[in-house]
Design an enzyme around this catalytic site. Structure first.
Site, PDB file in Angstrom:
ATOM      1  N   ALA B 111      87.436  25.786  18.260  1.00  0.00           N
ATOM      2  CA  ALA B 111      87.127  26.661  17.129  1.00  0.00           C
ATOM      3  C   ALA B 111      86.914  25.966  15.782  1.00  0.00           C
ATOM      4  CB  ALA B 111      88.230  27.703  16.982  1.00  0.00           C
ATOM      5  N   PRO B 113      85.668  23.886  12.624  1.00  0.00           N
ATOM      6  CA  PRO B 113      86.391  24.351  11.429  1.00  0.00           C
ATOM      7  C   PRO B 113      86.351  25.863  11.188  1.00  0.00           C
ATOM      8  CG  PRO B 113      84.246  23.544  10.798  1.00  0.00           C
ATOM      9  CD  PRO B 113      84.326  23.367  12.297  1.00  0.00           C
ATOM     10  N   GLY B 114      85.892  26.639  12.177  1.00  0.00           N
ATOM     11  CA  GLY B 114      86.015  28.086  12.081  1.00  0.00           C
ATOM     12  C   GLY B 114      84.761  28.832  11.646  1.00  0.00           C
ATOM     13  N   SER B 115      83.611  28.123  11.573  1.00  0.00           N
ATOM     14  CA  SER B 115      82.383  28.818  11.145  1.00  0.00           C
ATOM     15  C   SER B 115      82.003  29.903  12.153  1.00  0.00           C
ATOM     16  CB  SER B 115      81.223  27.825  11.032  1.00  0.00           C
ATOM     17  OG  SER B 115      81.583  26.760  10.200  1.00  0.00           O
ATOM     18  N   LYS B 116      81.934  29.487  13.436  1.00  0.00           N
ATOM     19  CA  LYS B 116      81.548  30.471  14.459  1.00  0.00           C
ATOM     20  C   LYS B 116      82.682  31.459  14.703  1.00  0.00           C
ATOM     21  CE  LYS B 116      78.558  27.029  16.567  1.00  0.00           C
ATOM     22  NZ  LYS B 116      79.137  25.839  15.894  1.00  0.00           N
ATOM     23  N   ASP B 134      91.963  24.942  19.058  1.00  0.00           N
ATOM     24  CA  ASP B 134      91.376  23.613  18.881  1.00  0.00           C
ATOM     25  C   ASP B 134      92.400  22.577  19.319  1.00  0.00           C
ATOM     26  OD1 ASP B 134      88.631  22.783  17.398  1.00  0.00           O
ATOM     27  OD2 ASP B 134      90.072  21.148  17.400  1.00  0.00           O
ATOM     28  N   ASP B 161      94.913  21.622  24.320  1.00  0.00           N
ATOM     29  CA  ASP B 161      93.775  21.061  25.033  1.00  0.00           C
ATOM     30  C   ASP B 161      93.100  22.219  25.769  1.00  0.00           C
ATOM     31  OD1 ASP B 161      92.062  19.888  26.874  1.00  0.00           O
ATOM     32  OD2 ASP B 161      93.354  18.140  27.129  1.00  0.00           O
ATOM     33  N   ASP B 181      81.889  26.229  22.308  1.00  0.00           N
ATOM     34  CA  ASP B 181      80.998  25.410  21.472  1.00  0.00           C
ATOM     35  C   ASP B 181      81.582  24.000  21.570  1.00  0.00           C
ATOM     36  OD1 ASP B 181      78.857  25.097  19.542  1.00  0.00           O
ATOM     37  OD2 ASP B 181      80.448  24.729  18.082  1.00  0.00           O
ATOM     38  N   CYS B 234      75.537  21.022  19.973  1.00  0.00           N
ATOM     39  CA  CYS B 234      74.536  20.657  18.968  1.00  0.00           C
ATOM     40  C   CYS B 234      73.936  19.313  19.367  1.00  0.00           C
ATOM     41  CB  CYS B 234      75.139  20.627  17.570  1.00  0.00           C
ATOM     42  SG  CYS B 234      76.582  19.599  17.395  1.00  0.00           S
TER      43      CYS B 234
END
Lengths: 167, 305
Positions: B111, B113-116, B134, B161, B181, B234
């Protein structure tokens, strides 16, 4: 107490729940928000409140087992380990629009000082203590944070980590 | 031109115009912010940008995204208020593909830094349960502070984990959906981070592939039958994308499902390096930087059997 630094304890409804390890109750917490800011307890009906460490109260919209090992749960809401209980900046931003008293509304020039943690000298007389700070821009009301008001001075409580550094 | 050109030569067979792709990779990305509908509206935000003389350009395909003409969007009043969050255009796609509903139980496996994560919460109208996990302790403060600043009150943040994620803190046994992600080689971030490929190697891709597959497998295990798992990276390398999805498909617990994107994309590859992959992999989508002038991304949508 077997709690670790990641234990969240659900606040009991009232004092009748003696088994609970929390230092305060949900009723006391919501009484504080009602008495100080005029926010009715029903506003928080979907929320559960949790204590992590002594006097650090979190608000979470949902239910989990009453003792939960986790890193974070919702938002930090109120600090109750000091004489005057203090709402967090995030709580003021989230719930401040419901407040009906001890609210200060600032114009843009003062907002920009407040968010840089400057103290403001105000022509305003109110009850000393923590106030919810709002701003008005373009006919929109913004919930900015918490200030400590005393004797005509408003001390910004914006956390250093959130402080803006404007030109 | 920097050294990524030699690494990216391996993608020439996948691209119609490889030199255009390389040219775009060599240009910086504009700063983009997402309006946080948990705390504000598009209209209010536009008015405040105007009052504060912050120049913004709306994104053509997503009314919540704006290019912002400042190098430090974090040092603005709308950011402090939790009204905006810096998020690349392509990074906002996986939550839209997962498309959670208010009231759902959703697992965000990686997760920070939390954008999504915060975008998922906004799509859920901050109703339901969002477990934001995370594995990296150093990335935990950013995740926590972003979720709090953005007014997300349905998030339970866990540090574990993701491959061995435990539902023990909770009183339920399955999620409605999950977003993976995954940690990746970050080839698609070259425009914002030109040094992204400094430590690139084929060995690293295969090591990441093992990690990605294990996390994706865990997600398929903790999502209910009929539920959705979105896998995204990405990066461009098929080793971290289609090959990971090919392996999870071969385990027989999920299938790929079609989805639409509001921007141009290419289908997933079904053959790589002489290896024939599952034919349904064309349902995955690759977003190349030169297709929409963005970063690069890969997205797969899976349904759990």
């Amino acid at each position: 107490m077997n709690s670790t630094n990641t234990t969240f304890n659900l606040l009991p409804f009232d004092k009748s729940h003696e088994q609970n390890q929390s230092t305060i109750t949900r009723m006391e917490l919501l009484e504080f928000w009602h008495n100080r800011f005029g926010i009715l307890p029903e506003i928080f009906k979907e929320y559960t409140f949790w204590e992590k460490g002594s006097g650090k109260i979190w608000a979470f919209k949902g239910n989990l087992p009453q003792k939960t090992e986790i890193e974070a749960l919702g938002i930090r809401f109120t600090t109750t380990n000091q004489k005057n209980w203090k709402p967090t900046t995030n709580a003021a931003q989230k719930f401040g629009h419901h407040a009906t008293k001890n609210v200060l509304s600032l114009p843009l020039d003062q907002i920009l000082k407040f968010v840089q943690r400057d103290s403001l000298y105000l022509d305003w007389i109110g009850e000393p203590g923590y106030v919810i700070v709002r701003g008005n821009l373009s006919n929109h009301t913004m919930q900015i944070g918490v200030g400590l008001y005393s004797n005509g001075i408003l001390h910004s409580q914006i956390p250093k980590s959130r402080q803006l550094h404007l030109p | 031109m920097s050294d990524f050109t030699s690494i990216f030569s391996r993608y020439e067979p996948l691209l119609e115009d490889h030199s255009q792709f390389l040219d775009v990779c060599n240009t910086p990305l504009p700063y983009v912010v997402r309006i946080n509908t948990i705390k504000t509206t598009i209209e209010k935000s536009i008015d405040i940008f105007s009052d504060l003389s912050i120049d913004v350009i709306p994104c053509k395909w997503n009314p919540l995204l704006f290019q912002i003409n400042t190098t430090s969007p974090g040092n603005t009043l709308p950011y402090l208020l939790g009204w905006i969050h810096g998020q690349e255009e392509v990074s906002s796609l996986p939550p839209l593909v997962l498309d959670p509903s208010p009231g759902d139980r959703v697992w965000d496996a990686c997760a920070s830094p939390g954008s999504k994560t915060s975008q998922l919460a906004a799509l859920m109208n901050d109703m339901g349960l969002l477990v934001a996990n995370d594995s990296n302790l150093r990335r935990m403060p950013a995740l926590r502070s972003n979720l709090e600043r953005l007014g997300v009150t349905i998030a339970a943040v866990t540090h574990s984990d993701a491959r061995h994620f435990s539902l023990k803190p909770f009183d339920f046994t399955v999620f409605d959906s999950a977003l993976v992600d995954a940690p990746c080689s970050g080839e698609g971030t070259i425009r914002k981070n030109p040094s992204a490929l400094r430590k690139w190697s084929l060995e690293k891709l295969f090591s990441l592939q093992k990690l990605q597959l294990s996390i994706l497998r865990r997600a398929v295990n903790v999502v209910k039958s009929g539920g959705t798992v979105v896998y995204s990276t990405c990066t461009f390398s098929p080793e971290e994308n289609e090959l990971v999805v090919d392996k999870i498909l071969s385990e027989g617990n999920c299938t790929l499902i079609p989805f639409d994107l509001p921007i141009l994309s290419s289908p997933g590859v079904t053959e790589w390096d002489g290896i024939q992959l599952d034919s349904s992999l064309h349902l995955c989508k690759r977003i190349w930087p030169n297709q929409n002038n963005t970063g690069g991304f890969f997205i797969a949508k899976l349904e759990v059997k």
